[in-house]
Design a protein around this motif. Structure first.
Motif, PDB file in Angstrom:
ATOM      1  N   LEU A  77       0.985  -1.533  -0.451  1.00 45.27           N
ATOM      2  CA  LEU A  77      -0.096  -0.007   0.077  1.00 45.27           C
ATOM      3  C   LEU A  77       0.690   0.894   0.193  1.00 45.27           C
ATOM      4  N   GLN A  78       0.433   2.219  -1.093  1.00 44.40           N
ATOM      5  CA  GLN A  78       1.195   3.331  -0.642  1.00 44.40           C
ATOM      6  C   GLN A  78       0.575   4.021  -1.578  1.00 44.40           C
ATOM      7  N   GLY A  79       0.597   5.791  -0.853  1.00 44.10           N
ATOM      8  CA  GLY A  79       0.199   6.913  -1.031  1.00 44.10           C
ATOM      9  C   GLY A  79       0.983   7.458  -1.739  1.00 44.10           C
ATOM     10  N   ASP A  80       0.405   7.494  -3.592  1.00 46.45           N
ATOM     11  CA  ASP A  80       1.221   8.731  -4.520  1.00 46.45           C
ATOM     12  C   ASP A  80       1.178  10.295  -3.390  1.00 46.45           C
ATOM     13  N   ARG A  81       0.897  10.493  -2.366  1.00 43.49           N
ATOM     14  CA  ARG A  81       1.181  11.697  -1.903  1.00 43.49           C
ATOM     15  C   ARG A  81       2.503  11.879  -0.604  1.00 43.49           C
ATOM     16  N   ASP A  82       2.397  10.275  -0.752  1.00 41.82           N
ATOM     17  CA  ASP A  82       4.103  10.515   0.701  1.00 41.82           C
ATOM     18  C   ASP A  82       5.458  11.338   0.104  1.00 41.82           C
ATOM     19  N   LEU A  83       5.997  12.099   0.740  1.00 43.92           N
ATOM     20  CA  LEU A  83       6.677  12.618   1.132  1.00 43.92           C
ATOM     21  C   LEU A  83       8.101  12.068   1.103  1.00 43.92           C
ATOM     22  N   GLN A  84       8.110  10.827   2.577  1.00 37.07           N
ATOM     23  CA  GLN A  84       8.995  10.265   2.249  1.00 37.07           C
ATOM     24  C   GLN A  84       9.166   9.179   2.097  1.00 37.07           C
ATOM     25  N   PRO A 101      -5.166  11.444   3.556  1.00 33.94           N
ATOM     26  CA  PRO A 101      -5.385  12.624   2.867  1.00 33.94           C
ATOM     27  C   PRO A 101      -5.172  13.520   2.590  1.00 33.94           C
ATOM     28  N   ALA A 102      -4.125  14.215   1.660  1.00 33.59           N
ATOM     29  CA  ALA A 102      -3.332  15.247   1.882  1.00 33.59           C
ATOM     30  C   ALA A 102      -2.891  15.903   0.880  1.00 33.59           C
ATOM     31  N   PRO A 103      -2.790  17.343   0.836  1.00 38.93           N
ATOM     32  CA  PRO A 103      -2.350  18.494  -0.362  1.00 38.93           C
ATOM     33  C   PRO A 103      -1.169  17.732  -0.943  1.00 38.93           C
ATOM     34  N   ALA A 104      -0.730  18.053  -1.588  1.00 37.49           N
ATOM     35  CA  ALA A 104       0.343  18.242  -2.017  1.00 37.49           C
ATOM     36  C   ALA A 104       1.348  18.552  -2.219  1.00 37.49           C
ATOM     37  N   ASP A 105       0.874  20.001  -1.231  1.00 36.81           N
ATOM     38  CA  ASP A 105       2.444  21.161  -1.251  1.00 36.81           C
ATOM     39  C   ASP A 105       2.513  20.264   0.578  1.00 36.81           C
ATOM     40  N   ARG A 106       4.010  20.615   0.603  1.00 33.78           N
ATOM     41  CA  ARG A 106       4.880  20.207   1.748  1.00 33.78           C
ATOM     42  C   ARG A 106       3.811  20.330   3.288  1.00 33.78           C
ATOM     43  N   ILE A 149       2.473  18.083   5.792  1.00 34.33           N
ATOM     44  CA  ILE A 149       3.068  17.231   7.147  1.00 34.33           C
ATOM     45  C   ILE A 149       1.923  17.596   7.918  1.00 34.33           C
ATOM     46  N   ALA A 150       0.765  19.101   7.304  1.00 36.99           N
ATOM     47  CA  ALA A 150      -0.033  19.323   8.872  1.00 36.99           C
ATOM     48  C   ALA A 150      -1.255  18.349   9.082  1.00 36.99           C
ATOM     49  N   ALA A 151      -1.207  17.193   7.746  1.00 39.03           N
ATOM     50  CA  ALA A 151      -2.481  16.536   7.215  1.00 39.03           C
ATOM     51  C   ALA A 151      -1.906  15.325   8.535  1.00 39.03           C
ATOM     52  N   TYR A 152      -0.715  14.726   9.049  1.00 37.91           N
ATOM     53  CA  TYR A 152      -0.286  13.608  10.024  1.00 37.91           C
ATOM     54  C   TYR A 152      -0.822  13.855  10.849  1.00 37.91           C
ATOM     55  N   ALA A 153      -1.177  15.150  11.873  1.00 40.14           N
ATOM     56  CA  ALA A 153      -1.830  14.717  13.421  1.00 40.14           C
ATOM     57  C   ALA A 153      -2.951  16.342  12.923  1.00 40.14           C
ATOM     58  N   ALA A 154      -3.789  16.477  12.011  1.00 39.92           N
ATOM     59  CA  ALA A 154      -4.868  17.452  11.949  1.00 39.92           C
ATOM     60  C   ALA A 154      -5.753  16.029  12.658  1.00 39.92           C
ATOM     61  N   PRO A 155      -6.675  17.633  13.822  1.00 42.06           N
ATOM     62  CA  PRO A 155      -7.774  17.055  14.266  1.00 42.06           C
ATOM     63  C   PRO A 155      -8.863  16.082  14.060  1.00 42.06           C
ATOM     64  N   GLY A 156      -9.054  15.031  14.476  1.00 44.25           N
ATOM     65  CA  GLY A 156     -10.496  14.413  13.339  1.00 44.25           C
ATOM     66  C   GLY A 156      -9.934  13.814  12.228  1.00 44.25           C
ATOM     67  N   LEU A 157      -8.815  13.757  11.940  1.00 48.23           N
ATOM     68  CA  LEU A 157      -8.643  13.147   9.933  1.00 48.23           C
ATOM     69  C   LEU A 157      -8.122  12.150  10.102  1.00 48.23           C
ATOM     70  N   ARG A 158      -8.738  10.949  10.042  1.00 47.96           N
ATOM     71  CA  ARG A 158      -8.449   9.271   9.870  1.00 47.96           C
ATOM     72  C   ARG A 158      -7.785   8.713   8.938  1.00 47.96           C
ATOM     73  N   PRO A 159      -7.084   8.165   8.383  1.00 47.43           N
ATOM     74  CA  PRO A 159      -6.397   7.208   7.829  1.00 47.43           C
ATOM     75  C   PRO A 159      -8.078   7.212   6.626  1.00 47.43           C
ATOM     76  N   ASP A 160      -7.343   6.670   5.076  1.00 48.82           N
ATOM     77  CA  ASP A 160      -8.537   6.785   4.142  1.00 48.82           C
ATOM     78  C   ASP A 160      -9.126   5.749   4.174  1.00 48.82           C
TER      79      ASP A 160
END
Length: 352
Positions: free
Chosen positions: A277-284, A315-320, A324-335
């Motif tokens: 499983l691989q996200g296409d907006r993974d920065l790492q 889910p995360a935007p393309a900008d860095r 990164i903010a989406a990692y710990a955004a309150p209430g944001l769950r894995p897809d």
């Protein structure tokens, strides 16, 4: 030795840049050993604590408990015969829920909740030196990737007992995927899920990240020299303060044990099915990593590139900054696609 930055401000800037570059790869034990705050379990997930003995390999005469959480659907109960997904966290001081000091993603806890809602049990574990497993190792310098793989093999045996004949699937996130593959040499699960797992030796990844990091040329040359020495199995004494988060002496034994291992080569030796499983907006970790893993072992391997997801499968935007903010955004769950694919995989013992 490379000249260090001459002002506190520049030193702080360098430390921040290095932290951004190495991210999950820097640090084995939390410097303060503070436990990350735990999320409240969802109604569908009930859990009980599990502990197993974790002796240190000879000649060290010490042992402690490794501790984890066995999660199961509340409606089914702890004694129900269900597939069990053993979850292995990524590198750094990452606990059983997928959290580090200062970074709460709750990735693994949320996945456990989502799987419980689909009738799948899970086993989330604190690595040696982390969280409730902190007493299992006192000195970071004793840590190697082989030791973590040995621990993961013990946890696989524990998952077998909990599954009571149902399938056992090991899910490794990021570096946890490599540990899952190494552990399978000792204790093979029925299947493996590699989530955001690098597909190249770690030394190649770090070389690329250091090359892209904005830092003074003299510091970059020193970082490259240290990385090359560690890759050749040589410890380095003269580590500049700016590079200590990544290359401090106490973490060097782990780096030496880890840098040269090729996950794609290790994966070829596993005989069971694998889901990547691989996200296409993974920065790492990139989609190229996922494809490299899959290419070396086309039989019984399926790759799923998940559009719009970052390194923690959210889910995360393309900008860095937004990513990164989406990692710990309150209430944001894995897809939801993540749990759907894993539960199908766990339920059938084969790729979905």
């Amino acid at each position: 030795m490379t000249a260090r930055f001459r002002t506190t401000g520049r030193l702080a800037t360098a430390a921040a840049l290095l932290a951004a570059v190495v991210s999950f790869q820097a640090g084995l034990l939390a410097p303060s050993r503070a436990e990350a705050q735990l999320a409240t379990p969802a109604a569908a997930l009930c859990e009980r604590q599990i502990a197993i003995k974790a002796p240190m390999p000879a000649p060290v005469d010490a042992s402690g408990d490794l501790v984890g959480s066995f999660g199961f659907p509340c409606a089914a109960g702890a004694d129900a015969v269900l597939p069990v997904v053993l979850m292995l966290a990524g590198s750094g001081p990452t606990d059983r829920d997928g959290n580090q000091p200062g970074l709460r993603t709750d990735l693994l806890r949320m996945l456990a909740e989502d799987l419980a809602a689909r009738g799948i049990a899970s086993l989330r574990v604190d690595k040696r030196g982390i969280g409730a497993s902190r007493a299992a190792i006192a000195d970071e310098a004793l840590m190697t990737i082989d030791l973590l793989a040995s621990d993961a093999a013990q946890w696989t045996r524990a998952a077998r007992r909990l599954a009571d004949g149902a399938p056992v699937i090991v899910l490794g996130h990021s570096e946890g995927g490599l540990i899952a593959l190494l552990a399978a040499r000792r204790e093979a699960p029925d299947a493996i899920v590699l989530a955001a797992t690098p597909g190249e030796p770690a030394i190649r990844t770090l070389e690329r990240q250091l090359a892209q990091a904005p830092m003074p040329d003299d510091l970059r040359r020193t970082a490259d020299r240290i990385l090359a020495d560690l890759g050749a199995g040589r410890k380095v004494a003269d580590v500049p303060l700016e590079l200590a988060p990544l290359f401090r002496p106490s973490v060097q034994p782990y780096l030496i044990s880890w840098l040269g291992i090729d996950p794609a080569t290790v994966m070829e030796r596993f005989g069971g099915p694998v889901l990547i499983l691989q996200g296409d907006r993974d920065l790492q970790v990139t989609t190229a990593d996922a494809r490299r893993l899959a290419a070396g072992r086309p039989k019984d391997t399926r790759i799923e590139i998940l559009a719009g997801l970052n390194h923690v499968l959210k889910p995360a935007p393309a900008d860095r900054a937004g990513n990164i903010a989406a990692y710990a955004a309150p209430g944001l769950r894995p897809d939801p696609r993540v749990a759907m694919l894993i539960s199908a995989f766990a339920g059938t013992g084969a790729t979905p």
